[in-house]
Design a protein around this motif. Structure first.
Motif, PDB file in Angstrom:
ATOM      1  N   UNK A  12       0.804  -1.219   0.000  1.00 53.17           N
ATOM      2  CA  UNK A  12       0.000   0.000   0.000  1.00 53.17           C
ATOM      3  C   UNK A  12       0.841   1.275   0.000  1.00 53.17           C
ATOM      4  N   UNK A  13       2.132   1.136   0.198  1.00 52.54           N
ATOM      5  CA  UNK A  13       2.998   2.309   0.257  1.00 52.54           C
ATOM      6  C   UNK A  13       2.812   3.121   1.525  1.00 52.54           C
ATOM      7  N   UNK A  14       2.433   2.433   2.612  1.00 49.44           N
ATOM      8  CA  UNK A  14       2.257   3.105   3.903  1.00 49.44           C
ATOM      9  C   UNK A  14       3.463   2.798   4.793  1.00 49.44           C
ATOM     10  N   UNK A  15       4.136   3.824   5.305  1.00 47.62           N
ATOM     11  CA  UNK A  15       5.335   3.593   6.117  1.00 47.62           C
ATOM     12  C   UNK A  15       4.988   3.028   7.489  1.00 47.62           C
ATOM     13  N   UNK A  16       5.900   2.260   8.033  1.00 46.26           N
ATOM     14  CA  UNK A  16       5.701   1.686   9.363  1.00 46.26           C
ATOM     15  C   UNK A  16       7.037   1.638  10.092  1.00 46.26           C
ATOM     16  N   UNK A  17       6.948   1.368  11.378  1.00 46.57           N
ATOM     17  CA  UNK A  17       8.135   1.299  12.217  1.00 46.57           C
ATOM     18  C   UNK A  17       8.480  -0.173  12.426  1.00 46.57           C
ATOM     19  N   UNK A  18       9.600  -0.632  11.875  1.00 48.91           N
ATOM     20  CA  UNK A  18       9.965  -2.044  11.942  1.00 48.91           C
ATOM     21  C   UNK A  18      10.341  -2.402  13.381  1.00 48.91           C
ATOM     22  N   UNK A  19       9.566  -3.289  14.022  1.00 49.55           N
ATOM     23  CA  UNK A  19       9.827  -3.593  15.428  1.00 49.55           C
ATOM     24  C   UNK A  19      11.140  -4.335  15.636  1.00 49.55           C
ATOM     25  N   UNK A  20      11.805  -4.004  16.734  1.00 55.84           N
ATOM     26  CA  UNK A  20      13.008  -4.737  17.135  1.00 55.84           C
ATOM     27  C   UNK A  20      12.680  -5.817  18.160  1.00 55.84           C
ATOM     28  N   UNK A  21      11.446  -5.792  18.667  1.00 55.31           N
ATOM     29  CA  UNK A  21      11.016  -6.765  19.655  1.00 55.31           C
ATOM     30  C   UNK A  21       9.520  -6.654  19.889  1.00 55.31           C
ATOM     31  N   UNK A  22       8.958  -7.648  20.604  1.00 58.65           N
ATOM     32  CA  UNK A  22       7.542  -7.639  20.909  1.00 58.65           C
ATOM     33  C   UNK A  22       6.695  -8.092  19.735  1.00 58.65           C
ATOM     34  N   UNK A  23       5.384  -7.817  19.812  1.00 58.70           N
ATOM     35  CA  UNK A  23       4.489  -8.245  18.729  1.00 58.70           C
ATOM     36  C   UNK A  23       3.539  -7.143  18.268  1.00 58.70           C
ATOM     37  N   UNK A  24       3.956  -5.896  18.437  1.00 56.84           N
ATOM     38  CA  UNK A  24       3.185  -4.766  17.949  1.00 56.84           C
ATOM     39  C   UNK A  24       3.940  -4.046  16.835  1.00 56.84           C
ATOM     40  N   UNK A  25       3.178  -3.492  15.882  1.00 51.71           N
ATOM     41  CA  UNK A  25       3.776  -2.659  14.839  1.00 51.71           C
ATOM     42  C   UNK A  25       2.980  -1.372  14.722  1.00 51.71           C
ATOM     43  N   UNK A  26       3.685  -0.249  14.647  1.00 54.02           N
ATOM     44  CA  UNK A  26       3.073   1.061  14.426  1.00 54.02           C
ATOM     45  C   UNK A  26       3.113   1.383  12.937  1.00 54.02           C
ATOM     46  N   UNK A  27       1.960   1.778  12.405  1.00 51.81           N
ATOM     47  CA  UNK A  27       1.846   2.067  10.972  1.00 51.81           C
ATOM     48  C   UNK A  27       1.340   3.496  10.801  1.00 51.81           C
ATOM     49  N   UNK A  28       1.963   4.250   9.873  1.00 53.40           N
ATOM     50  CA  UNK A  28       1.573   5.636   9.637  1.00 53.40           C
ATOM     51  C   UNK A  28       0.555   5.697   8.501  1.00 53.40           C
ATOM     52  N   UNK A  29      -0.633   6.243   8.815  1.00 56.58           N
ATOM     53  CA  UNK A  29      -1.725   6.310   7.847  1.00 56.58           C
ATOM     54  C   UNK A  29      -2.029   7.748   7.429  1.00 56.58           C
ATOM     55  N   UNK A  30      -1.009   8.598   7.415  1.00 58.95           N
ATOM     56  CA  UNK A  30      -1.218   9.993   7.013  1.00 58.95           C
ATOM     57  C   UNK A  30      -1.738  10.082   5.583  1.00 58.95           C
ATOM     58  N   UNK A  31      -1.362   9.118   4.739  1.00 55.35           N
ATOM     59  CA  UNK A  31      -1.795   9.139   3.337  1.00 55.35           C
ATOM     60  C   UNK A  31      -3.261   8.731   3.173  1.00 55.35           C
TER      61      UNK A  31
END
Length: 423
Positions: free
Chosen positions: A325-344
């Motif tokens: 989708x071309x949406x940027x996200x923060x690649x996790x270094x640990x855990x099981x959560x991912x933050x995704x930026x939906x500004x677009x």
């Protein structure tokens, strides 16, 4: 005039509706059913069979269905000491340096209750797990916030969670004569950051300099995808100030078991245990016994390596949809959560948000929209920030990937529906 007997205490009165109830109510009301729930971080599958077998066996033992010692069942404390001693580079004494609590959350509350007097200050990094705040305020503590800074290009490019950082000068400026404790979370929820050894050394050095207790929330300590350092291992001086928090629920896919534990020097642990005794006396006996067996057998079952490999694979496969989708996200270094930026993602200007969502930051609207239109639940991360700093993540959502693969594939297919709103 007699005081109104039904007036609630200030600590629970006048609070905004919490994010969990908003998301869950929206999920129930969504026309798209069944909901694909990637919101709360509970597992979508059972613990491994050897752990379930241990629970079944424990339920058949008379002694496991009665009160456990307030500090925890001796077998579990010994199993935790044996499991963690190699990671702490020393022998942990199970009798004086481990205490069992009713989940990690109650363990942290016990730590705050054990050390905070009214007016004492506790430094917390933003974003924070929301329970920290109420746990600190219950005994009269004051929360002092230090924001973590996201990557400069995090809104436009996929970046590493490790690029979120703490300004150490800002941190030290927040320290006062009333600073009693600092809360550290690594691997971090919701960012997924694993604090580097250098960062931990800087934080630990400040705590030694100012004689501040470190409450290190390490509940995701078996799910790290880059080198992971425990702050308690950096020096004897730092170790003397550190309480490490762990969670059997997170480790063994059993969040409903509510078995947590703290590891630390006797001069700290004994007061955590004292507070725990007053809060709930003891924790669930048969599940403590089962957790002991789980720790005893985890290595021979190859569980730790398999668990890490499995979760990393889920994360990587799920995040493929954001690349599509071309949406940027923060690649996790640990855990099981991912933050995704939906500004677009451009929400329809006339979309009928209810008042309790319309009056919250944009991420609440994004969450509501995804639930109602796509049938995918995610958590708006401004809930983990103060109002002053909520703007940092108002375009982001937090997704939990600790679900069955078929659920993650269903979520990916539904999330592709965002394409028509991306501009």
């Amino acid at each position: 005039m007699r005081k109104d007997p039904f007036k609630p205490a200030a600590r629970v009165a006048g609070q905004r509706q919490d994010v969990w109830s908003i998301v869950n109510e929206a999920a129930l009301a969504s026309p798209v059913q069944p909901i694909t729930n990637l919101g709360q971080g509970f597992f979508g599958y059972n613990p491994p069979e050897f752990v379930l077998d241990a629970a079944r066996e424990a339920l058949g033992k008379v002694e496991c269905n009665q009160y456990s010692p307030t500090k925890g069942r001796p077998r579990l404390k010994k199993a935790i000491a044996n499991a963690y001693s190699p990671h702490f580079n020393r022998m942990i004494n199970p009798d004086t340096e481990v205490t069992i609590t009713t989940g990690a959350n109650e363990g942290m509350l016990s730590a705050f209750m054990g050390f905070l007097e009214a007016g004492d200050e506790v430094i917390v990094f933003e974003p924070f797990f929301d329970q920290y705040i109420s746990n600190i305020e219950m005994p009269g503590g004051k929360v002092v916030y230090v924001p973590m800074t996201p990557p400069k290009n995090g809104a436009t490019q996929t970046t590493s969670a490790g690029e979120w950082f703490v300004d150490m000068e800002v941190l030290e400026d927040k320290i006062t004569d009333k600073t009693r404790m600092i809360v550290l979370n690594s691997p971090h929820n919701p960012v997924g950051k694993v604090f580097s050894k250098e960062e931990l050394q800087a934080i630990g050095g400040l705590c030694v300099k100012h004689n501040i207790i470190i409450l290190s929330d390490e509940v995701y300590d078996r799910l790290y995808y880059v080198p992971f350092t425990r702050i308690a291992t950096l020096s004897p001086e730092i170790a003397a100030l550190t309480l490490t928090v762990g969670s059997a629920g997170k480790n063994f896919y059993a969040t409903g078991w509510r078995v947590g534990y703290l590891i630390g020097p006797e001069h700290l642990i004994k007061y955590v245990s004292a507070a725990h005794t007053r809060i709930c006396y003891s924790s669930v006996s048969p599940l403590q016994e089962a957790t002991a067996v789980a720790f005893e057998r985890a290595d021979e079952e190859g569980f730790w390596d398999d668990s890490k490999k499995e979760m990393k694979g889920k994360m990587e496969r799920f995040n493929e949809v954001w690349d599509e989708l071309g949406l940027p996200y923060s690649i996790p270094q640990g855990g099981y959560f991912v933050l995704v930026n939906l500004a677009k993602v451009k929400l329809p200007a006339d979309y009928p948000f209810p008042d309790h969502v319309a009056n919250r930051p944009r991420d609440f609207k994004l969450s509501w929209f995804c639930i109602m239109e796509l049938g995918v639940a995610a958590i708006p991360p401004t809930e983990f920030f103060t109002d002053a700093n909520a703007h940092i993540v108002e375009d982001w959502l937090r997704f939990a990937v600790c679900k069955e693969d078929k659920i993650l594939e269903s979520a990916k297919e539904r999330l592709r529906g965002l394409r028509k709103y991306i501009k």
